[in-house]
Design a protein around this motif. Structure first.
Motif, PDB file in Angstrom:
ATOM      1  N   LEU A 109       5.640   1.447  14.865  1.00 57.45           N
ATOM      2  CA  LEU A 109       5.074   0.208  14.321  1.00 57.45           C
ATOM      3  C   LEU A 109       5.465   0.012  12.864  1.00 57.45           C
ATOM      4  CD1 LEU A 109       1.519   0.229  15.963  1.00 57.45           C
ATOM      5  CD2 LEU A 109       3.501  -1.147  16.615  1.00 57.45           C
ATOM      6  N   PHE A 110       5.535   1.102  12.107  1.00 61.91           N
ATOM      7  CA  PHE A 110       5.980   1.036  10.708  1.00 61.91           C
ATOM      8  C   PHE A 110       7.408   0.498  10.634  1.00 61.91           C
ATOM      9  CE2 PHE A 110       8.063   2.938   7.021  1.00 61.91           C
ATOM     10  CZ  PHE A 110       7.160   2.740   5.994  1.00 61.91           C
ATOM     11  N   ARG A 111       8.283   1.021  11.478  1.00 60.58           N
ATOM     12  CA  ARG A 111       9.678   0.577  11.466  1.00 60.58           C
ATOM     13  C   ARG A 111       9.805  -0.854  11.978  1.00 60.58           C
ATOM     14  NH1 ARG A 111      11.394   6.033  14.600  1.00 60.58           N
ATOM     15  NH2 ARG A 111      11.095   7.527  12.900  1.00 60.58           N
ATOM     16  N   PHE A 112       8.979  -1.212  12.967  1.00 64.70           N
ATOM     17  CA  PHE A 112       8.979  -2.586  13.459  1.00 64.70           C
ATOM     18  C   PHE A 112       8.641  -3.539  12.316  1.00 64.70           C
ATOM     19  CE2 PHE A 112       7.347  -6.412  15.301  1.00 64.70           C
ATOM     20  CZ  PHE A 112       7.993  -6.578  16.524  1.00 64.70           C
ATOM     21  N   LEU A 121      -1.301  -3.522  18.842  1.00 69.24           N
ATOM     22  CA  LEU A 121      -0.440  -4.696  18.744  1.00 69.24           C
ATOM     23  C   LEU A 121      -1.227  -5.936  18.339  1.00 69.24           C
ATOM     24  CD1 LEU A 121       1.926  -4.210  21.823  1.00 69.24           C
ATOM     25  CD2 LEU A 121       2.335  -3.635  19.431  1.00 69.24           C
ATOM     26  N   TRP A 122      -2.430  -6.059  18.864  1.00 73.98           N
ATOM     27  CA  TRP A 122      -3.275  -7.213  18.499  1.00 73.98           C
ATOM     28  C   TRP A 122      -3.572  -7.197  17.002  1.00 73.98           C
ATOM     29  CZ3 TRP A 122      -8.889  -7.175  17.605  1.00 73.98           C
ATOM     30  CH2 TRP A 122      -9.441  -8.452  17.509  1.00 73.98           C
ATOM     31  N   ARG A 123      -3.899  -6.037  16.471  1.00 74.33           N
ATOM     32  CA  ARG A 123      -4.174  -5.955  15.036  1.00 74.33           C
ATOM     33  C   ARG A 123      -2.916  -6.165  14.207  1.00 74.33           C
ATOM     34  NH1 ARG A 123      -7.947  -0.515  15.538  1.00 74.33           N
ATOM     35  NH2 ARG A 123      -9.904  -1.555  16.147  1.00 74.33           N
ATOM     36  N   GLN A 124      -1.780  -5.635  14.652  1.00 71.14           N
ATOM     37  CA  GLN A 124      -0.555  -5.838  13.891  1.00 71.14           C
ATOM     38  C   GLN A 124      -0.156  -7.308  13.893  1.00 71.14           C
ATOM     39  OE1 GLN A 124       2.431  -2.911  14.284  1.00 71.14           O
ATOM     40  NE2 GLN A 124       3.892  -3.962  12.981  1.00 71.14           N
ATOM     41  N   PHE A 175       5.070  12.335   9.581  1.00 73.88           N
ATOM     42  CA  PHE A 175       4.788  10.899   9.614  1.00 73.88           C
ATOM     43  C   PHE A 175       3.558  10.539   8.783  1.00 73.88           C
ATOM     44  CE2 PHE A 175       6.878  11.275  13.966  1.00 73.88           C
ATOM     45  CZ  PHE A 175       8.100  10.781  13.518  1.00 73.88           C
ATOM     46  N   ALA A 176       3.277  11.310   7.739  1.00 78.87           N
ATOM     47  CA  ALA A 176       2.083  11.056   6.926  1.00 78.87           C
ATOM     48  C   ALA A 176       2.098   9.650   6.331  1.00 78.87           C
ATOM     49  CB  ALA A 176       1.972  12.105   5.818  1.00 78.87           C
ATOM     50  N   THR A 177       3.237   9.223   5.800  1.00 71.89           N
ATOM     51  CA  THR A 177       3.332   7.894   5.181  1.00 71.89           C
ATOM     52  C   THR A 177       3.099   6.796   6.207  1.00 71.89           C
ATOM     53  OG1 THR A 177       4.850   8.656   3.461  1.00 71.89           O
ATOM     54  CG2 THR A 177       4.863   6.307   3.956  1.00 71.89           C
ATOM     55  N   GLN A 178       3.692   6.952   7.379  1.00 68.71           N
ATOM     56  CA  GLN A 178       3.560   5.926   8.412  1.00 68.71           C
ATOM     57  C   GLN A 178       2.127   5.843   8.932  1.00 68.71           C
ATOM     58  OE1 GLN A 178       5.899   8.158   8.096  1.00 68.71           O
ATOM     59  NE2 GLN A 178       7.937   7.349   8.562  1.00 68.71           N
ATOM     60  N   ILE A 179       1.484   6.990   9.075  1.00 70.67           N
ATOM     61  CA  ILE A 179       0.092   7.000   9.534  1.00 70.67           C
ATOM     62  C   ILE A 179      -0.814   6.373   8.481  1.00 70.67           C
ATOM     63  CG2 ILE A 179      -1.848   8.502  10.149  1.00 70.67           C
ATOM     64  CD1 ILE A 179       0.269  10.405  11.399  1.00 70.67           C
ATOM     65  N   GLU A 180      -0.559   6.656   7.206  1.00 73.80           N
ATOM     66  CA  GLU A 180      -1.336   6.049   6.124  1.00 73.80           C
ATOM     67  C   GLU A 180      -1.153   4.530   6.119  1.00 73.80           C
ATOM     68  OE1 GLU A 180      -3.751   5.631   2.684  1.00 73.80           O
ATOM     69  OE2 GLU A 180      -3.591   7.086   4.319  1.00 73.80           O
ATOM     70  N   ALA A 222       0.805  -1.214   0.000  1.00 79.61           N
ATOM     71  CA  ALA A 222       0.000   0.000   0.000  1.00 79.61           C
ATOM     72  C   ALA A 222       0.836   1.261   0.000  1.00 79.61           C
ATOM     73  CB  ALA A 222      -0.936  -0.001   1.211  1.00 79.61           C
ATOM     74  N   VAL A 223       1.939   1.269   0.747  1.00 75.95           N
ATOM     75  CA  VAL A 223       2.767   2.471   0.818  1.00 75.95           C
ATOM     76  C   VAL A 223       3.411   2.746  -0.521  1.00 75.95           C
ATOM     77  CG1 VAL A 223       4.819   3.470   1.879  1.00 75.95           C
ATOM     78  CG2 VAL A 223       3.166   2.247   3.283  1.00 75.95           C
ATOM     79  N   LEU A 224       3.879   1.683  -1.204  1.00 75.61           N
ATOM     80  CA  LEU A 224       4.483   1.871  -2.517  1.00 75.61           C
ATOM     81  C   LEU A 224       3.471   2.407  -3.520  1.00 75.61           C
ATOM     82  CD1 LEU A 224       6.653  -1.368  -2.732  1.00 75.61           C
ATOM     83  CD2 LEU A 224       7.406   0.943  -2.158  1.00 75.61           C
ATOM     84  N   LEU A 225       2.267   1.909  -3.468  1.00 78.22           N
ATOM     85  CA  LEU A 225       1.230   2.378  -4.375  1.00 78.22           C
ATOM     86  C   LEU A 225       0.907   3.837  -4.112  1.00 78.22           C
ATOM     87  CD1 LEU A 225      -1.139  -0.709  -4.316  1.00 78.22           C
ATOM     88  CD2 LEU A 225       0.337  -0.003  -6.192  1.00 78.22           C
TER      89      LEU A 225
END
Length: 427
Positions: free
Chosen positions: A198-201, A73-76, A37-42, A7-10
């Protein structure tokens, strides 16, 4: 368990090709394209880890609450099933009716959070940055050994409680801290920061840790923590495989046979388990390898919990009074007694003498009627008679119920000794 989406690449491609407003600004009205942090939030939204608020905001500058951290964390983790939700909450301040009850139970079962010493989880409190480090460290440990960290911060001495986890967070690149060399461990984590963490994780660990497909070189033996006693919540610890598995599934067994529906990391011991032994099985899979099926050692034979002398006396006095009124004896319920005991202890600790507003949602579901008696300052040998002498309490004692839970706390740090709770239910 953790996957890296396209999704981020798109999103980036769309920006380059069209130059139009990105989906970020459209999704959350308070997250413009220019947000750091717009990309990470998206990404967080694309993954379904957050849906934001009903008014269309994300509130990037707000603190992450502990209940929100549980659900993030549960959703990730892919929203793993909690197949055996306990009838009694693992935390005194998280009723079964809580919106995120399943996620918070999963957090406790997974060992990511044990809550506070007073039995609370404090779902509405902000998550501190040092707590976030510990949560992510333990989250990683569900799939692989986290390893040791090499990072350091000027405000995190080696003796600090979560120093190891904070160093790990830095060493993995999940957090670089602030430009002045600090980590600021006691500050709340902001929602925009959590999106980045979470994005970096996921970027670091989401694709199987970069290991090539192939067989497992190390396979753990799972373990079980908790007592094999009816009403107790057991937790299975699967251990860590090398290389990291793609997925791990769980199964609890009674005398070697699978227990229907018991397929999550935690399990509440049932009456049906009496006399049996329990084991915990974990099955790991990955590309190019045969499934690794590992089973723990068996527990001791399951027993009923020992009944304290005070509780037994209150039960006996209650059932003696009911017999005099032509009513059947009440069955002592361990899950209901845990609810009663938690509230008794809370009253004694806070000196807030009042009925538990959530007891009906904390006792096992399926009841058709429920009630509660409380008292303080009495002796356990006389408290039932005191209730008999009070019309409202007497009505509960002789009510049309089948089960009872009893709690008793002898001492109080704030001056409310000997607190008693009875919880009644008809099933």
């Amino acid at each position: 368990m953790f996957r890296r989406p396209l999704a981020v690449l798109l999103l980036v491609t769309g920006l380059v090709m069209t130059g139009t407003t990105s989906a970020t600004a459209t999704r959350f009205v308070d997250v413009p394209d220019s947000h750091v942090f717009a990309t990470q939030i998206e990404w967080l939204a694309d993954e379904g880890i957050t849906t934001g608020y009903a008014d269309g905001t994300f509130r990037p500058g707000a603190a992450v609450l502990r209940e929100q951290m549980a659900v993030f964390l549960w959703r990730q983790a892919g929203q793993p099933a909690v197949s055996d939700l306990p009838g009694t909450s693992p935390f005194t301040d998280v009723p079964r009716s809580h919106a995120f009850y399943q996620a918070i139970v999963w957090l406790a079962d997974s060992g990511i959070s044990t809550g506070y010493d007073d039995g609370s989880f404090r779902p509405g409190q902000p998550v501190l940055r040092e707590q976030m480090a510990a949560f992510l460290y333990r989250f990683r440990a569900l799939q692989a050994a986290p390893g040791s960290g090499s990072g350091s911060f000027v405000d995190v001495p080696s003796g600090r409680t979560f120093a190891e986890q904070i160093r790990w967070l830095s060493g993995t690149g999940i957090s670089t801290g602030y430009s002045d060399g600090t980590f600021r461990p006691s500050q709340p984590v902001l929602r925009e920061q959590m999106a980045a963490f979470l994005f970096r994780f996921d970027d670091r660990f989401g694709s199987g840790d970069g290991a090539a497909a192939g067989p497992f070189t190390s396979q753990p033996t799972p373990t079980i923590s908790g007592a094999a006693v009816v009403g107790t919540r057991l937790r299975g610890t699967p251990g860590t495989w090398t290389p990291q598995p793609t997925s791990v599934t769980y199964q609890w067994l009674r005398n070697g046979s699978p227990i229907s529906g018991a397929t999550s990391i935690g399990y509440t011991v049932k009456e049906a388990d009496l006399g049996a032994t329990l084991t915990f099985r974990a099955t790991a899979t990955r590309a190019g390898a045969s499934a690794s099926v590992r089973t723990s050692a068996a527990t001791a034979a399951v027993t009923r919990p020992a009944v304290p002398i005070e509780v037994q006396r209150i039960l006996d006095d209650t059932n003696r009074f009911r017999a005099q009124q032509g009513k059947p004896a009440l069955q002592l319920s361990q899950p209901m007694s845990q609810v009663a005991q938690n509230w008794s202890a809370q009253m004694a600790t806070t000196c807030d003498f009042r009925h538990n507003p959530s007891y009906a949602s904390q006792i096992p579901g399926g009841w058709r009627a429920a009630a509660e008696n409380i008292a303080a300052g009495q002796q356990y040998t006389t408290v039932v008679q005191a209730w008999i002498n009070s019309a409202g309490h007497r009505a509960n004692l002789e009510g049309d119920f089948t089960h009872i839970g009893i709690g008793y706390t002898a001492t109080s740090p704030c001056g409310l000794p000997r607190t008693f709770v009875q919880v009644f239910a008809r099933y």
